[in-house]
Scaffold this motif. Sequence first.
Motif, PDB file in Angstrom:
ATOM      1  N   LEU A  49       0.847  -1.187   0.000  1.00 49.71           N
ATOM      2  CA  LEU A  49       0.000   0.000   0.000  1.00 49.71           C
ATOM      3  C   LEU A  49       0.886   1.241   0.000  1.00 49.71           C
ATOM      4  O   LEU A  49       1.666   1.464   0.930  1.00 49.71           O
ATOM      5  CB  LEU A  49      -0.921   0.003   1.226  1.00 49.71           C
ATOM      6  CG  LEU A  49      -1.840   1.210   1.361  1.00 49.71           C
ATOM      7  CD1 LEU A  49      -2.833   1.273   0.196  1.00 49.71           C
ATOM      8  CD2 LEU A  49      -2.575   1.166   2.698  1.00 49.71           C
ATOM      9  N   THR A  51       1.245   5.122   0.324  1.00 50.14           N
ATOM     10  CA  THR A  51       0.479   6.174   0.992  1.00 50.14           C
ATOM     11  C   THR A  51       1.149   7.531   0.817  1.00 50.14           C
ATOM     12  O   THR A  51       2.282   7.623   0.343  1.00 50.14           O
ATOM     13  CB  THR A  51       0.361   5.863   2.497  1.00 50.14           C
ATOM     14  OG1 THR A  51       1.666   5.825   3.070  1.00 50.14           O
ATOM     15  CG2 THR A  51      -0.341   4.529   2.735  1.00 50.14           C
ATOM     16  N   GLU A 104      -8.757   0.441   1.147  1.00 45.00           N
ATOM     17  CA  GLU A 104      -7.593  -0.112   1.834  1.00 45.00           C
ATOM     18  C   GLU A 104      -6.921   0.937   2.717  1.00 45.00           C
ATOM     19  O   GLU A 104      -6.478   0.640   3.824  1.00 45.00           O
ATOM     20  CB  GLU A 104      -6.595  -0.680   0.827  1.00 45.00           C
ATOM     21  CG  GLU A 104      -5.504  -1.486   1.491  1.00 45.00           C
ATOM     22  CD  GLU A 104      -4.581  -2.191   0.508  1.00 45.00           C
ATOM     23  OE1 GLU A 104      -3.662  -2.865   1.000  1.00 45.00           O
ATOM     24  OE2 GLU A 104      -4.762  -2.066  -0.710  1.00 45.00           O
ATOM     25  N   LEU A 105      -6.857   2.181   2.235  1.00 50.79           N
ATOM     26  CA  LEU A 105      -6.317   3.262   3.068  1.00 50.79           C
ATOM     27  C   LEU A 105      -7.109   3.383   4.363  1.00 50.79           C
ATOM     28  O   LEU A 105      -6.536   3.473   5.457  1.00 50.79           O
ATOM     29  CB  LEU A 105      -6.369   4.600   2.324  1.00 50.79           C
ATOM     30  CG  LEU A 105      -5.307   4.892   1.284  1.00 50.79           C
ATOM     31  CD1 LEU A 105      -5.622   6.222   0.597  1.00 50.79           C
ATOM     32  CD2 LEU A 105      -3.915   4.925   1.890  1.00 50.79           C
ATOM     33  N   LYS A 106      -8.429   3.395   4.227  1.00 49.86           N
ATOM     34  CA  LYS A 106      -9.305   3.544   5.406  1.00 49.86           C
ATOM     35  C   LYS A 106      -9.123   2.368   6.362  1.00 49.86           C
ATOM     36  O   LYS A 106      -9.000   2.561   7.574  1.00 49.86           O
ATOM     37  CB  LYS A 106     -10.755   3.657   4.947  1.00 49.86           C
ATOM     38  CG  LYS A 106     -11.723   3.962   6.054  1.00 49.86           C
ATOM     39  CD  LYS A 106     -13.115   4.197   5.523  1.00 49.86           C
ATOM     40  CE  LYS A 106     -14.054   4.571   6.643  1.00 49.86           C
ATOM     41  NZ  LYS A 106     -15.408   4.839   6.157  1.00 49.86           N
ATOM     42  N   GLN A 107      -9.089   1.177   5.793  1.00 48.34           N
ATOM     43  CA  GLN A 107      -8.948  -0.030   6.615  1.00 48.34           C
ATOM     44  C   GLN A 107      -7.636  -0.021   7.399  1.00 48.34           C
ATOM     45  O   GLN A 107      -7.593  -0.433   8.564  1.00 48.34           O
ATOM     46  CB  GLN A 107      -9.017  -1.264   5.714  1.00 48.34           C
ATOM     47  CG  GLN A 107      -8.855  -2.574   6.429  1.00 48.34           C
ATOM     48  CD  GLN A 107      -8.808  -3.736   5.457  1.00 48.34           C
ATOM     49  OE1 GLN A 107      -8.467  -3.584   4.288  1.00 48.34           O
ATOM     50  NE2 GLN A 107      -9.151  -4.916   5.936  1.00 48.34           N
ATOM     51  N   LYS A 108      -6.580   0.480   6.799  1.00 43.72           N
ATOM     52  CA  LYS A 108      -5.266   0.480   7.445  1.00 43.72           C
ATOM     53  C   LYS A 108      -4.961   1.808   8.145  1.00 43.72           C
ATOM     54  O   LYS A 108      -3.836   2.033   8.580  1.00 43.72           O
ATOM     55  CB  LYS A 108      -4.191   0.151   6.422  1.00 43.72           C
ATOM     56  CG  LYS A 108      -4.347  -1.273   5.913  1.00 43.72           C
ATOM     57  CD  LYS A 108      -3.226  -1.701   5.030  1.00 43.72           C
ATOM     58  CE  LYS A 108      -3.445  -3.166   4.649  1.00 43.72           C
ATOM     59  NZ  LYS A 108      -2.423  -3.652   3.744  1.00 43.72           N
ATOM     60  N   LYS A 109      -5.990   2.666   8.220  1.00 43.37           N
ATOM     61  CA  LYS A 109      -5.846   3.973   8.871  1.00 43.37           C
ATOM     62  C   LYS A 109      -4.652   4.748   8.317  1.00 43.37           C
ATOM     63  O   LYS A 109      -3.875   5.356   9.051  1.00 43.37           O
ATOM     64  CB  LYS A 109      -5.752   3.821  10.381  1.00 43.37           C
ATOM     65  CG  LYS A 109      -7.018   3.248  11.001  1.00 43.37           C
ATOM     66  CD  LYS A 109      -6.900   3.126  12.489  1.00 43.37           C
ATOM     67  CE  LYS A 109      -8.106   2.626  13.193  1.00 43.37           C
ATOM     68  NZ  LYS A 109      -9.021   1.761  12.584  1.00 43.37           N
ATOM     69  N   ALA A 110      -4.527   4.701   7.000  1.00 45.12           N
ATOM     70  CA  ALA A 110      -3.448   5.397   6.297  1.00 45.12           C
ATOM     71  C   ALA A 110      -4.036   6.615   5.595  1.00 45.12           C
ATOM     72  O   ALA A 110      -5.249   6.829   5.601  1.00 45.12           O
ATOM     73  CB  ALA A 110      -2.791   4.459   5.297  1.00 45.12           C
TER      74      ALA A 110
END
Length: 122
Positions: A49, A51, A104-110
């Motif tokens: 991912l 970011t 995926e950003l939201k899920q990984k708090k990125a």
Amino acid sequence: MLVTKLHYHRVSQLLDVHFDNQYIATLSAEFLRVHSPSAEVQGHGNAILVTNKKEVAISAIEQVGHYAARIIFDDGHNTGLYSWDYLAYLGKNHHQLWQNYLSELKQKKASREALIPIKLTH
């Protein structure tokens, strides 16, 4: 499909990819950077991912033979070879790929935002 023209708009940071069948894909520098086909990003099968690239820009584009372009980003990333087929794939699947990336950003708090905001003035 063959690419007939690449046109990068520096202000909007959008790349227009023109294909020989009249299809035009418009892709942001950020989208291209986070979906780089490089081994660094693709992780040899386990995609990483990427970011903090919301403000990334394209510094240069180099044609590689008759099948691909190397896109050089202002964050120093320059190892991705974007084949014409891969650019067509990105264009045709842009919406779903972008939604998956945001999820995926939201899920990984990125975040897409730069780690340190930098403003350049002329």
